[in-house]
Write a protein that holds these residues in place. Sequence first.
Motif, short mmCIF file in Angstrom:
data_model
loop_
_atom_site.label_atom_id
_atom_site.label_comp_id
_atom_site.label_asym_id
_atom_site.label_seq_id
_atom_site.Cartn_x
_atom_site.Cartn_y
_atom_site.Cartn_z
N ILE A 35 -60.43 9.70 -14.01
CA ILE A 35 -61.65 10.49 -13.85
C ILE A 35 -62.77 9.69 -13.18
CG2 ILE A 35 -61.07 12.08 -15.71
CD1 ILE A 35 -63.00 10.51 -17.52
N TYR A 46 -64.13 16.99 -13.04
CA TYR A 46 -63.79 16.81 -14.44
C TYR A 46 -65.02 16.75 -15.37
CZ TYR A 46 -59.22 15.55 -12.53
OH TYR A 46 -58.02 15.55 -11.85
N VAL A 48 -60.11 18.06 -18.47
CA VAL A 48 -58.96 17.72 -17.63
C VAL A 48 -57.77 18.57 -18.04
CG1 VAL A 48 -57.36 15.89 -16.96
CG2 VAL A 48 -59.77 15.34 -17.31
#
Length: 94
Positions: free
Chosen positions: A10, A34, A57
């Motif tokens: 991420i 995200y 996610v």
Amino acid sequence: MKAIWNNEIIASSDNTVVVEGNHYFPPASLTMQYFKPSDKHTVCPWKGTASYYDVEVNGKANKDAAWFYPDTKSAADNIKGYVAFWRGVDVVEG
């Protein structure tokens, strides 16, 4: 450094800043799809008021798993806008 949650990277950066044992990632290093703004805020006496993101996610949400200081006190200007993680987000070298 990489921040990983639910098997996805991420955030990734060679230029994190470590403060109090936490790696703060530059804003441009985040995969913003995200991150969802959270209503949570906390106050640090020397850094200022933190804002939070929920990390989402692959259909799973991790509430308030990332935080940042949009407006820092002068002692923390080096992390203004940078994002750190907790609540099960793995921050690893790579």
